[in-house]
Design an enzyme around this catalytic site. Structure first.
Site, PDB file in Angstrom:
ATOM      1  CG  ASP A  91      -6.983  -2.576  -3.692  1.00 38.31           C
ATOM      2  OD1 ASP A  91      -7.764  -1.923  -2.982  1.00 38.31           O
ATOM      3  OD2 ASP A  91      -5.758  -2.643  -3.469  1.00 38.31           O
ATOM      4  CG  HIS A 113      -5.615  -2.422   0.028  1.00 34.69           C
ATOM      5  ND1 HIS A 113      -4.837  -2.003  -1.027  1.00 34.69           N
ATOM      6  CD2 HIS A 113      -5.048  -1.878   1.141  1.00 34.69           C
ATOM      7  CE1 HIS A 113      -3.858  -1.234  -0.588  1.00 34.69           C
ATOM      8  NE2 HIS A 113      -3.957  -1.153   0.722  1.00 34.69           N
ATOM      9  CB  SER A 117      -0.956  -0.034   1.199  1.00 37.88           C
ATOM     10  OG  SER A 117      -1.967   0.925   1.072  1.00 37.88           O
TER      11      SER A 117
END
Length: 723
Positions: free
Chosen positions: A661, A693, A586
């Site tokens: 995601d 995600h 991320s």
């Protein structure tokens, strides 16, 4: 004697040699799972309840326990005794704990939201009452327990439990246009709440937010699924600089069935609503779009007027919290980092400062509550060092501070509703989670649960000791930890693999027990890698200036700090300066990508999982809090986007993303992929179909991912040889 010594050394060496290495399968099949307490719900008095599941009978129960003894007092409800409900997945009490809401058939929506079928269970009569035949969201008892409010199909409904009558209080709800009483995607993700309605204490009014998403741009994701043709998920997602939902506050009067819109002046966001101790007074927090001007309003439900009782501004941004707590006189507790560190303040009902309760060059990290009778405030802080968490009490006047937990490490308290007891959750780098019961003075009364069996199991493995240290560069001194191979030899050189997240206010270097990734790092250390984690500028719990130093330039200074830290580490005699890699997920994936490109003379390889590759692709609330809009700050967005300097790639690069995601869209990876193709740069690529995600749903998904990443590291860092 010499023979005995030689024999002893031989036996010791043999015992060491016979210890096992950690395998990836073991990490992801639960071999090293830490035993935990069920999430407990504090009840009235000195009691708490737990949701328990009996695997043998496939039944659920809500059981009541005593804080004083930790013994079960009674079973409040067991699904074995319910005719129409074989099990339930969640529960919630009404105020006087005579009724329960029981939820089943839960269906997740986004990170925090879900749908489900709900029943009201009357404890005295043992009867079940269906709230709605359809799946609904966020059912909530009225304080008088006579009604349940809930959301369905973007509208709010009230069910009268005495008459079974259902009143629909909004009617304009429509998917991707109008939402009543439930947050839109970006509020749920970034302001961390779902239910956007609240009952007044006298059950006469419901305050709710309405989200008009009409002009918010749509985002669509193709879902591969299992059918002949794929489908699309389409939802409103405001990317940085684009239009947000227009959010308005409304009051619904239950008796008159009238709804009033409340005027709050100029604002962009309403991140919190909460009724005060005065049943006629609603508190509302608003923020401007830059999120650096916060107003706390009190709204009078009698005349629908609003007045500002507290205003807070900041040159950068203000974080929203859930610490607003009202006392019986309607004075309130508030936390703020306005003096440079997060502290607890006491304000009068009129918004006048009565007292700053905590003070010092350290951060309050959790506010637990106040015992008004003893005028005692309970909180968690980093007074024992920024990588530790400790529980304290202090008087409302800021005097007589007491440390309630004595062991340095990570302490987290779960207090009884009356604050007479707390269960402390403790761990440190050497101690897996231990649960202990304490009274409000901190005296330990009983150990509830420990993980000594896990420690005994780990004795069979080659484990490395995590070493905490600080690393100094020209831009600061940063917390860090290091894992060396258990067979570490100071005369050898080892490849270095760096891990980090680096996001604003985050912390990756903490004195706490292993998570799953820690066992992965142990696995890598067994293969001959040195693992290091550094919390650079922008990370949390070291004061506002340190955290906000990255304002308007996300990942710029953070990238510099990781590159400089790698250079400093490379000076150590046992680290191979030509064999340095980095990874992240991320925000951390954005960072690892930037480090490989901008530090192409330092890093040999990198892995980026679900990375942001341009802040232009991410949502308004998070991104603009730290960057303002792309229209105002184009250089801040573009100068630090790897899409714009893909031609700098020299090392080996693995790029991973889940195609489902909804948070960091796969668009980020696809646009970077195109940039790398156009620059004719070779790299490795992995797309996990329909995974969100976290890339975890589906059989063996996590194991597959970590196998892929481990293989990539072995093939591209340290020549794949065990050092």
């Amino acid at each position: 004697m010499k023979k005995l010594l030689i024999l002893f050394i031989a036996i010791t060496s043999l015992a060491t040699a016979q210890k096992q290495d950690i395998t990836l399968d073991e990490i992801w099949n639960g071999t090293f799972r830490t035993e935990r307490m069920n999430s407990l719900n504090s009840m009235n008095g000195n009691f708490y309840s737990l949701l328990n599941f009996d695997r043998a009978t496939r039944s659920s129960s809500v059981d009541k326990y005593s804080y004083a003894t930790l013994e079960k007092v009674e079973t409040i409800v067991n699904s074995k005794n319910l005719t129409n409900l074989s099990y339930f997945e969640n529960y919630e009490f009404n105020n006087d704990e005579t009724k329960l809401l029981l939820g089943v058939a839960t269906e997740p929506i986004y990170r925090r939201s879900s749908l489900g079928i709900f029943y009201v269970y009357d404890i005295a009569s043992k009867k079940l009452q269906l709230v709605d035949k359809d799946k609904i969201q966020e059912p909530t008892f009225s304080p008088d327990s006579k009604k349940v409010a809930y959301a369905k199909n973007n509208n709010i409904f009230i069910k009268n439990l005495e008459t079974n009558e259902v009143v629909q209080i909004t009617s304009n709800g429509k998917k991707n246009f109008i939402i009543n009483g439930i947050c839109d995607w970006v509020y749920e993700e970034e302001f961390s709440f779902v239910r956007a309605f609240d009952w007044s204490a006298d059950s006469k009014n419901i305050a709710f937010l309405r989200f008009d998403e009409t002009e918010v741009p749509e985002f669509s994701m193709q879902l591969t699924g299992k059918e002949l043709y794929p489908t699309q998920q389409v939802f409103k997602y405001p990317k940085a600089g684009e239009k947000n939902a227009v959010v308005t506050l409304h009051l619904y009067n239950v008796a008159s069935k009238n709804t009033s819109k409340i005027n709050l002046g100029d604002y962009e966001y309403i991140p919190r609503i909460k009724w005060t101790k005065d049943a006629n007074l609603l508190s509302v927090i608003t923020l401007n779009r830059h999120q650096n001007n916060l107003n706390l309003y009190f709204v009078n439900a009698s005349n629908n007027t609003a007045k500002i009782v507290l205003n807070e501004t900041d040159e950068a941004y203000i974080d929203v919290h859930d610490n607003l707590t009202f006392l019986k006189d309607n004075s309130f507790i508030w936390t703020s980092e306005k003096d440079g560190f997060n502290h607890i303040y006491h304000y009068s009902e009129e918004g006048n400062l009565k007292n700053k309760i905590t003070n010092g060059n350290w951060e309050v990290t959790n506010f637990y509550g106040i015992n008004e009778k003893s005028k005692t405030v309970y909180y968690q802080s980093v007074e024992d060092g920024s990588i530790n968490r400790t529980i304290y009490s202090i008087k409302l006047n800021g005097k007589n501070k007491q440390r309630l937990t004595n062991t340095s490490g990570t302490n987290s308290a779960s207090f009884s509703k009356n604050l007479n007891y707390f269960i402390n959750t403790f761990s440190d780098v050497n101690t897996p989670t231990v649960y202990t019961l304490h009274n409000s003075k901190g005296t330990q009364l009983k150990e509830v649960l420990n993980n000594t069996k896990l420690l005994e199991k780990l004795e069979q493995y080659n484990l490395s000791q995590k070493e905490f240290f600080t690393i100094k560069t020209e831009n600061g001194e940063f917390n860090a930890w290091m894992l060396k191979p258990s067979s570490f030899d100071t005369n050898k050189k080892y490849p270095l693999f760096m891990t980090q997240y680096s996001g604003p206010g985050s912390q990756s270097v903490s004195n706490t027990w292993n998570g799953a990734n820690d066992y992965w790092f142990q696995h890598l250390a067994q293969q001959g890698y040195i693992i290091v984690c550094v919390d650079g500028r922008g990370t949390g719990f070291k004061g506002a200036d340190f955290k906000k130093s990255t304002y308007l330039n996300l990942v710029k200074h953070e990238t510099i700090d990781q590159i400089d830290a790698a250079k400093e580490l490379a000076k150590r005699s046992y680290i191979d300066a030509n064999e340095i890699g980095i990874w992240g997920w991320s925000f951390g994936g954005h960072m690892s990508t930037n480090c490989l490109l901008k530090g192409n003379d330092v890093f040999k390889m990198a892995i980026a999982v679900a990375p942001v590759t341009s802040w232009r692709f991410y949502d308004t609330i998070y991104t603009e809090r730290f960057m303002r809009t792309p229209q105002e700050n184009p250089a801040g967005y573009d100068d630090n986007s790897p899409i714009n300097y893909a031609n700098k790639l020299k090392g080996k690069f693995l790029l991973v993303h889940g195609s489902g995601d909804d948070n960091v869209h796969v668009q980020n990876t696809m646009r970077l992929t195109n940039a790398l193709i156009e620059a004719n740069k070779p790299f490795d690529h992995a797309i996990y179909p329909d995974r969100t995600h976290g890339i975890y749903r589906g059989k063996n998904t996590r194991l597959h991912l970590y196998n892929k990443m481990t293989t990539f590291i072995r093939e591209n860092l340290g020549s794949g040889n065990k050092y």
